[in-house]
Design a protein around this motif. Structure first.
Motif, PDB file in Angstrom:
ATOM      1  N   UNK A 186      24.186  36.114  40.570  1.00 52.90           N
ATOM      2  CA  UNK A 186      24.325  37.071  39.472  1.00 52.90           C
ATOM      3  C   UNK A 186      25.789  37.272  39.118  1.00 52.90           C
ATOM      4  N   UNK A 187      26.025  37.558  37.830  1.00 48.55           N
ATOM      5  CA  UNK A 187      27.362  38.001  37.406  1.00 48.55           C
ATOM      6  C   UNK A 187      27.232  39.312  36.637  1.00 48.55           C
ATOM      7  N   UNK A 188      28.307  40.125  36.699  1.00 51.20           N
ATOM      8  CA  UNK A 188      28.368  41.402  35.977  1.00 51.20           C
ATOM      9  C   UNK A 188      29.767  41.970  36.158  1.00 51.20           C
ATOM     10  N   UNK A 189      29.935  43.334  36.035  1.00 44.89           N
ATOM     11  CA  UNK A 189      31.198  43.968  36.388  1.00 44.89           C
ATOM     12  C   UNK A 189      31.421  43.828  37.891  1.00 44.89           C
ATOM     13  N   UNK A 190      32.577  44.146  38.514  1.00 50.67           N
ATOM     14  CA  UNK A 190      33.854  44.462  37.891  1.00 50.67           C
ATOM     15  C   UNK A 190      34.796  43.334  38.301  1.00 50.67           C
ATOM     16  N   UNK A 191      35.013  42.389  37.403  1.00 51.74           N
ATOM     17  CA  UNK A 191      35.868  41.252  37.725  1.00 51.74           C
ATOM     18  C   UNK A 191      35.991  40.356  36.510  1.00 51.74           C
ATOM     19  N   UNK A 192      36.777  39.289  36.654  1.00 48.31           N
ATOM     20  CA  UNK A 192      36.949  38.355  35.534  1.00 48.31           C
ATOM     21  C   UNK A 192      38.091  38.736  34.614  1.00 48.31           C
ATOM     22  N   UNK A 193      38.741  39.880  34.888  1.00 50.69           N
ATOM     23  CA  UNK A 193      39.859  40.332  34.043  1.00 50.69           C
ATOM     24  C   UNK A 193      41.159  39.752  34.590  1.00 50.69           C
ATOM     25  N   UNK A 194      42.160  39.675  33.723  1.00 46.73           N
ATOM     26  CA  UNK A 194      43.418  39.055  34.149  1.00 46.73           C
ATOM     27  C   UNK A 194      44.440  40.089  34.592  1.00 46.73           C
ATOM     28  N   UNK A 195      45.286  39.669  35.541  1.00 46.93           N
ATOM     29  CA  UNK A 195      46.532  40.382  35.799  1.00 46.93           C
ATOM     30  C   UNK A 195      47.644  39.365  35.577  1.00 46.93           C
ATOM     31  N   UNK A 199      56.045  35.602  35.200  1.00 47.77           N
ATOM     32  CA  UNK A 199      56.447  34.756  34.071  1.00 47.77           C
ATOM     33  C   UNK A 199      55.271  34.400  33.157  1.00 47.77           C
ATOM     34  N   UNK A 200      54.417  35.370  32.887  1.00 52.01           N
ATOM     35  CA  UNK A 200      53.318  35.126  31.962  1.00 52.01           C
ATOM     36  C   UNK A 200      52.170  34.328  32.549  1.00 52.01           C
ATOM     37  N   UNK A 201      52.213  34.015  33.846  1.00 53.67           N
ATOM     38  CA  UNK A 201      51.079  33.320  34.475  1.00 53.67           C
ATOM     39  C   UNK A 201      50.017  34.353  34.840  1.00 53.67           C
ATOM     40  N   UNK A 202      48.797  34.080  34.413  1.00 53.27           N
ATOM     41  CA  UNK A 202      47.736  35.058  34.665  1.00 53.27           C
ATOM     42  C   UNK A 202      46.846  34.633  35.831  1.00 53.27           C
ATOM     43  N   UNK A 203      46.417  35.625  36.595  1.00 56.28           N
ATOM     44  CA  UNK A 203      45.385  35.422  37.610  1.00 56.28           C
ATOM     45  C   UNK A 203      44.179  36.242  37.172  1.00 56.28           C
ATOM     46  N   UNK A 204      43.003  35.651  37.281  1.00 57.50           N
ATOM     47  CA  UNK A 204      41.761  36.350  36.945  1.00 57.50           C
ATOM     48  C   UNK A 204      41.065  36.725  38.237  1.00 57.50           C
ATOM     49  N   UNK A 205      40.818  38.023  38.385  1.00 57.26           N
ATOM     50  CA  UNK A 205      40.247  38.539  39.635  1.00 57.26           C
ATOM     51  C   UNK A 205      38.723  38.517  39.571  1.00 57.26           C
ATOM     52  N   UNK A 206      38.137  37.741  40.454  1.00 60.09           N
ATOM     53  CA  UNK A 206      36.677  37.655  40.496  1.00 60.09           C
ATOM     54  C   UNK A 206      36.182  38.442  41.705  1.00 60.09           C
ATOM     55  N   UNK A 207      35.289  39.393  41.434  1.00 59.83           N
ATOM     56  CA  UNK A 207      34.828  40.250  42.525  1.00 59.83           C
ATOM     57  C   UNK A 207      33.838  39.505  43.413  1.00 59.83           C
ATOM     58  N   UNK A 208      34.177  39.426  44.724  1.00 59.01           N
ATOM     59  CA  UNK A 208      33.283  38.785  45.689  1.00 59.01           C
ATOM     60  C   UNK A 208      32.802  39.769  46.746  1.00 59.01           C
ATOM     61  N   UNK A 209      33.310  40.991  46.706  1.00 61.89           N
ATOM     62  CA  UNK A 209      32.931  41.957  47.742  1.00 61.89           C
ATOM     63  C   UNK A 209      33.074  43.379  47.215  1.00 61.89           C
TER      64      UNK A 209
END
Ligand SMILES: [Zn+2]
Length: 448
Positions: A186-195, A199-209
Motif C-alpha cells: 500500500x501507499x499513502x501519507x506521510x512520505x514522498x515529499x522532498x527536502x 546545493x539544490x539536490x533533493x531527497x524524497x523521504x519515503x515512509x517505511x516505519x
C-alpha cells in the motif's frame, strides 16, 4: 478512448490529470470534513465520500460506499484491473477527514480552497486532500485512456483517520476485510515529499516505519479526607509524583534500521557526519527536518491530561492522568517494563489507545518503482527511507499483512517548512507540487 493500451505504449501526457489534481484539491478542501474526535460533531465525511465516488463513477468505475461503524462515516472503494491478476494488488489509500481549523487564525478561510500565489490553501491541503486529489486525477486518467496497470490497483478513501480510525480503517479491517482482498502492498501519507539537502539536490523521504501510539490512563488511589487535616495517603500527591517521573524521564536512544539508513544516506549526499554518541546534537544540524527525525530516536511519554478532586477542602480518593506515549518498533516490551518501574506499585495503568508500531524494509520492486518515478521527474534526486513519529491508517492495514509505505509525491520549494503545515495554520500546497506528484503517480502506477 476505450481501447486498451499497454502501459509502455501510452504517450506520457498527463496535463489534463495535472489540472484536475489542482481543481480537485481545491474542491475537496471546500467540503468541510472536520473530525473533532467526537462522533457526535464530526461533519462532511459522507458528502466527501459521495463526491469522490461521483468522480470515479463519472469515468466508468464501479464504486462501493461503506459507512464504518456510524452514520455518515463514509468510505469509498474502487478497483482497477491489472494485466496480471495473479500478482497481489496495490492499495492506494487516503483519508477524507481533516483536523479542525479556526478561521480567525488564518490568512484565507481554511475551507475556501483558494488557489492563489501558486498555492492551494486550506485545511487538508497537505493532510491529505492533496494526495486524494492526485490519486483521483490519476485514477480518472487511467480509466479514460484505458491504461492497464501491471497489477490490480485498489483505490480506497477512508473516514476518521484523524481520530485513530475507529470509525474508519480500523473498523473496515475488522468488519469488512474482503474489501482489501488480495492487497499485498500500500501507499499513502506521510512520505514522498522532498527536502533540499545541499546545493539544490533533493531527497524524497519515503515512509517505511511509524512509531506505535500508546495513550495510557494512570490512576492513583488514596484515602478521602478533610483538606485541613494531617493526611499521609493522598491520591493527588501520589499521582503527580508518578506523572512527573514519567514526564521528565528520557528513554534510551535507539538506532532503528530506518533511522540508521536515513542518516547514512544523508551523510552520503552531504558529507555531514552523525556522531552516534551525540545523536541529538547531530540530528539538530538537519534544520527543519530535525523536528521529525529527532522524535524517532527514542520513545516518548508526554503527560497530557490530569483529573482529580471536586472541592478545595476535600481530598479525593482517586486521581487520574493521561499520558501520550509513542514507542519505537521493537521496543514495546522494554518500554512497558521501563514505564512500570517508573510508576511503581501504587499506580494503576490501562491503555486508552494502543496501536502497534509499523515497520517495513526499504527494498524490493515497489521501492524501485517509487525511486524510478521520482528520478524520471526530478533527475539527480535520491529517495530515502524514514520513520514517522505519528500514526496513520497504515497501523490498521498492517494487521491484514499489507506492507505499507508513505508515498504521496510532492516536489517542494527549499524554503517551505513542510512539517509545520500538518495540522498547522495556513496549511497550503504548491500548485507545482501537485502537478509534479500527479506525473510521478502516473509513472509509478504504470510500473507498480
Ligand atoms: Zn493525514
Amino acid at each position: 478512448m476505450t481501447e486498451q493500451q499497454s502501459a509502455a505504449s501510452v504517450p506520457h501526457d498527463t496535463r489534463l490529470a495535472e489540472e484536475e489534481a489542482v481543481a480537485l484539491t481545491s474542491e475537496l478542501i471546500r467540503i468541510d470534513t472536520t473530525n473533532t474526535g467526537d462522533p457526535a460533531t464530526v461533519v462532511g465525511e459522507r458528502v466527501a465520500a459521495e463526491y469522490v465516488a461521483g468522480k470515479l463513477a463519472e469515468v466508468g468505475y464501479e464504486t462501493t460506499y461503506v459507512e464504518s461503524g456510524g452514520r455518515g462515516r463514509g468510505n469509498v472503494f474502487a478497483r482497477l484491473a491489472g494485466a496480471d491478476p495473479s500478482r497481489g494488488a496495490l492499495l492506494v489509500h487516503g483519508h477524507l477527514d481533516v483536523v479542525p481549523a479556526d478561521p480567525a487564525e488564518w490568512s484565507v478561510h481554511p475551507f475556501s480552497g483558494a488557489v492563489q500565489d501558486d498555492y492551494v490553501w486550506g485545511r487538508g491541503a497537505v493532510d491529505m486532500k492533496d494526495m486524494v486529489a492526485m490519486t483521483l486525477a490519476t485514477a480518472r486518467r487511467f480509466k479514460r485512456d484505458g491504461v492497464v496497470p501491471p497489477r490490480d490497483v485498489i483505490f480506497a478513501f477512508f473516514a476518521d483517520e484523524e481520530a485513530g480510525g475507529d470509525y474508519g480503517s480500523q473498523w473496515l479491517v475488522e468488519n469488512r476485510p474482503e474489501l482489501f482482498e488480495g492487497a499485498t502492498e500500500a501507499i499513502s501519507e506521510v512520505g514522498g515529499f522532498s527536502i533540499t539537502v545541499k546545493d539544490g539536490v533533493r531527497a524524497y523521504l519515503i515512509e517505511t516505519a511509524e512509531k506505535g501510539i500508546a495513550w495510557m490512563r494512570l490512576r492513583a488511589r488514596g484515602r478521602a479526607g478533610h483538606g485541613s487535616m494531617v493526611h499521609e495517603d493522598n491520591a493527588v500527591t501520589k499521582l503527580t509524583q508518578a506523572v512527573a517521573r514519567l514526564g521528565t524521564h528520557r528513554f534510551p536512544l535507539v538506532m532503528t534500521d530506518s533511522v540508521r539508513e536515513f542518516l547514512a544516506a544523508v551523510t552520503e549526499m552531504t558529507g555531514m557526519e552523525f556522531d552516534e554518541d551525540d545523536l541529538d546534537g547531530s540530528v539538530a544540524k538537519l534544520g527543519a527536518v530535525a523536528r521529525m527525525v529527532g522524535a524517532t530516536l527514542r520513545d516518548t511519554a508526554n503527560p497530557t491530561m490530569l483529573n482529580a478532586g471536586y472541592k478545595a477542602n476535600v481530598i479525593p480518593s482517586v486521581a487520574e492522568a493521561v499520558v501520550d506515549c509513542r514507542v519505537l518498533p521493537g521496543r514495546e516490551a522494554a518500554f512497558e517494563r521501563e514505564i512500570d518501574e517508573l510508576l511503581g506499585p501504587d499506580i494503576e495503568r490501562e491503555w486508552v489507545t494502543h496501536l502497534p508500531p509499523v515497520e517495513t524494509t526499504f527494498d524490493g520492486a515497489l521501492v524501485d518503482a517509487m525511486t524510478a518515478s521520482i528520478v524520471a521527474e526530478d533527475p539527480g534526486a535520491k529517495t530515502l527511507p524514514y520513520m514517522l513519529s505519528g500514526g496513520t491508517d497504515a497501523k490498521a492495514l498492517q494487521s491484514l499483512g499489507i506492507r505499507c509505505f508513505g508515498f504521496a509525491p510532492l516536489r517542494l520549494p527549499a524554503d517551505l517548512d513542510f512539517s509545520a503545515l500538518f495540522h498547522g495554520v495556513d496549511e497550503r500546497v504548491p500548485v507545482d507540487a501537485l502537478k509534479f506528484g500527479t506525473r510521478v503517480l502516473d509513472r509509478f502506477l504504470r510500473d507498480c
